[in-house]
Design a protein around this motif. Structure first.
Motif, short mmCIF file in Angstrom:
data_model
loop_
_atom_site.label_atom_id
_atom_site.label_comp_id
_atom_site.label_asym_id
_atom_site.label_seq_id
_atom_site.Cartn_x
_atom_site.Cartn_y
_atom_site.Cartn_z
N PHE A 160 0.86 -1.17 0.00
CA PHE A 160 0.00 0.00 0.00
C PHE A 160 0.90 1.22 0.00
CE2 PHE A 160 -2.50 3.47 1.69
CZ PHE A 160 -3.72 3.30 1.05
N TYR A 216 2.78 -4.78 3.95
CA TYR A 216 2.29 -5.33 5.21
C TYR A 216 2.04 -6.82 5.03
CZ TYR A 216 -2.33 -4.85 3.01
OH TYR A 216 -3.40 -4.94 2.15
N ASP A 271 -9.58 -6.21 8.08
CA ASP A 271 -10.09 -4.85 7.95
C ASP A 271 -9.37 -4.03 6.88
OD1 ASP A 271 -7.71 -4.76 9.30
OD2 ASP A 271 -8.32 -3.19 10.71
N ARG A 272 -8.45 -4.66 6.14
CA ARG A 272 -7.76 -3.96 5.06
C ARG A 272 -8.15 -4.59 3.73
NH1 ARG A 272 -1.70 -2.06 6.54
NH2 ARG A 272 -2.25 -0.71 4.77
N THR A 315 1.40 13.58 -1.38
CA THR A 315 0.51 12.84 -0.49
C THR A 315 -0.80 12.59 -1.20
OG1 THR A 315 1.51 13.84 1.47
CG2 THR A 315 -0.68 12.84 1.72
N SER A 343 -4.47 10.98 -0.74
CA SER A 343 -5.43 10.52 0.27
C SER A 343 -6.64 9.89 -0.40
CB SER A 343 -5.88 11.69 1.15
OG SER A 343 -4.79 12.22 1.87
N ARG A 344 -7.00 8.71 0.05
CA ARG A 344 -8.15 8.00 -0.45
C ARG A 344 -8.91 7.41 0.74
NH1 ARG A 344 -6.87 10.58 -4.07
NH2 ARG A 344 -6.51 10.03 -6.27
N SER A 356 -9.36 4.37 1.35
CA SER A 356 -8.62 3.21 1.83
C SER A 356 -7.39 3.59 2.64
CB SER A 356 -8.21 2.33 0.66
OG SER A 356 -7.49 3.08 -0.31
N GLY A 357 -7.02 4.88 2.64
CA GLY A 357 -5.86 5.30 3.41
C GLY A 357 -5.09 6.40 2.70
N ARG A 358 -4.01 6.82 3.32
CA ARG A 358 -3.17 7.88 2.78
C ARG A 358 -1.79 7.32 2.47
NH1 ARG A 358 -1.00 13.08 6.07
NH2 ARG A 358 0.67 11.59 6.53
N ALA A 359 -1.26 7.71 1.30
CA ALA A 359 0.06 7.23 0.89
C ALA A 359 0.93 8.41 0.52
CB ALA A 359 -0.07 6.26 -0.29
#
Length: 511
Positions: A11, A16, A72-73, A331, A333-334, A336-339
């Motif tokens: 991700f 992970y 949860d991912r 950066t 941001s979505r 599903s999370g931030r990358a």
């Protein structure tokens, strides 16, 4: 029977661990995958079923439940095909190596014939393995990048599902993959890039490129069509300092995540040169997508992002460049999370002097009105121009220059001076955490950009006449510091400031 197989996923720029828990029990034949799988993961049921059968192995006619933990991912892609297949075979006692399974990690997509196909992010996944993983099994095409990224685990490249079953059951031995990074970089240094010696004339543009390369500065070429702007820009990587091992690994990691590593290469050895078309979308240039992935600004990290016909790019794309140019990071941001993706690139832009391209041309007459010319330049905003350190005119090449058979200065000669200047900067910024003059902040400028009295007077006058912004003032000092470094001077003198000021030709005093 229950079997647990370890895998991993990517991700952003991190990986992970994913535990693939496989339960095969009595009951009506069924095949369920849980743990927030997306459509491509759910489709793996058919790939895995067919691959196991075509590999000469037995697919159980029982109830199969697959759980991808953490639940949860969201999981996406076909990278879990191989660990799911291995888990099913282990749960049905077709693989009997429990100890090997416990200390191994599996990643790969399966074809219907049971072959293992390459995946994206092999280097990142290998670098993020936990200490209890002793072996990483990856597709054959990913073996070199995984070996480069792996710190402790041994890496094995596999061609087929039947091969990995034989290895796990002790019926076949396999050598782990090793890669000598220093040897790869040494060999790459001997490979040729487009050479500056091929460029006839354009002494002023070449000088500006040398300054830009020496200090890591952004550059804008302005010239009529056919004057050589693109030819010059494509030779920028040839005069930049060679990749260090850390830089090469950093950039390779980005390309691994994007799935753009050339087959069998495993490590990027040349500085990237990215040249997106002016019709490119914001997501393709900056990065994005439902699952965040790197864009052109990240793929150009460590190298050059070239925007040909810069005013033709969409306004929102150009304005989106302002933040990565300043912060050197993007950066995304979505839901599903931030990358966070690196964006440490050098920008080279190219544009015509007017819409028709012939303003100031001694041969062809310009047909544009002053309003059209001003409107054309206004497509690039003032804040973005402020972030481009050098604005350089690229005039039409004259016949005598083209016909000249004499040898021009080569990229290797220019690179020697660039490397010498960069070494001065590395020593200067040892305790500051930056690598070149372009990365200096205000506190660094105050400390390292000391001027003679006459140089300060010249800059003060230019500030009034050109109507410079505070950022423009800082840019001039950074470029002057680089010019002084190329001269081996500790103090910025009048000639250094004067040359730096002339590269701000697009600055205008606001009314």
């Amino acid at each position: 029977m229950l079997a647990i197989v370890k895998s991993c996923a990517v991700f952003g720029m991190d990986s992970y661990e994913v535990r693939v828990e496989v339960d095969v029990s009595a009951g009506l034949p069924a095949f369920d995958i849980v743990g927030l799988p997306d459509a491509s993961v759910r489709e793996s049921k058919e790939r895995v079923r067919t691959a196991i059968r075509n590999a000469g192995l037995e697919f159980p006619g029982k109830r199969i439940t697959i759980n991808l933990a953490p639940a949860d991912r969201r999981k996406e892609g076909a990278i879990f095909d191989l660990p799911i297949a291995v888990g099913i075979l282990a749960a049905t006692n077709q693989i009997v190596a429990e100890e090997k399974l416990a200390e191994s990690c599996f990643v790969g997509e399966l074809s219907l014939e049971g072959m293992v196909r390459p995946v994206s992010g092999g280097l990142v996944m290998a670098a993020g393995l936990s200490d209890d993983i002793a072996a990483l099994f990856v597709p054959m095409e990913n073996r070199r990048e995984a070996a480069i990224g792996s710190m402790k685990a041994k890496v094995y490249g596999v061609d087929s599902l039947s091969e990995i079953v034989a290895v796990l059951n002790g019926e076949k031995t396999m050598e782990s993959v090793t890669v000598n990074i220093e040897e790869i970089l040494t060999e790459a240094a001997e490979k040729g890039l487009p050479d500056m010696a091929d460029v006839k004339g354009q002494a002023g543009a070449k000088r500006a490129m040398e300054i830009a390369a020496a200090g890591g500065h952004n550059l804008l070429f302005i010239g009529s069509p056919g004057s050589g702007k693109t030819m010059l820009a494509r030779r920028m990587p040839s005069i930049l300092p060679p990749f260090t091992q850390a830089e090469s690994l950093h950039v390779t990691k980005i390309y691994s995540v994007a799935g753009l590593l050339p087959p069998e290469q495993g490590l990027l050895t040349q500085r990237p040169f990215r040249s997106p078309h002016h019709s490119a979308s914001g997501a393709s240039v900056i990065g994005g997508g439902r699952i965040p992935s790197p864009g052109e600004v990240s793929l150009a990290t460590g190298g050059v992002l070239f925007l040909d016909e810069m005013p033709e790019f969409k306004r929102e794309v150009l304005e989106a460049l302002r933040q990565p140019l300043e912060d050197r990071i993007v950066t995304v941001s979505r839901v599903s999370g931030r990358a966070d993706f690196p964006a440490g690139f050098q920008l080279i832009g190219a544009m015509n002097p007017c819409p028709c391209g012939h303003f100031g041309d001694p041969v062809k007459e310009c047909s544009c009105t002053p309003y059209q010319i001003q409107k054309y330049f206004n497509r690039i905003s003032g804040p973005l121009l402020d972030r481009i350190d050098l604005h350089v005119d690229v005039p039409r090449v004259q016949y005598d220059e083209i016909a000249d058979q004499g040898e021009s200065e080569s990229s290797a000669e220019i690179r020697q001076r660039v490397v010498a200047a960069r070494n001065i900067q590395l020593q200067r910024f040892t305790e500051d955490g930056i690598a070149c003059n372009a990365e200096m902040e205000r506190k660094h400028i105050v400390r390292y950009c000391q001027m003679t009295d006459i140089a300060e007077q010249i800059l003060a006058e230019a500030f009034k006449v050109l109507g410079l912004s505070a950022r423009g003032y800082d840019r001039i000092l950074k470029v002057a510091r680089t010019i002084a470094d190329l001269d081996g001077a500790e103090i910025i003198d009048m000639e250094h400031i004067a040359e730096a000021i002339q590269y701000r030709r697009l600055d205008r005093k606001e009314e």
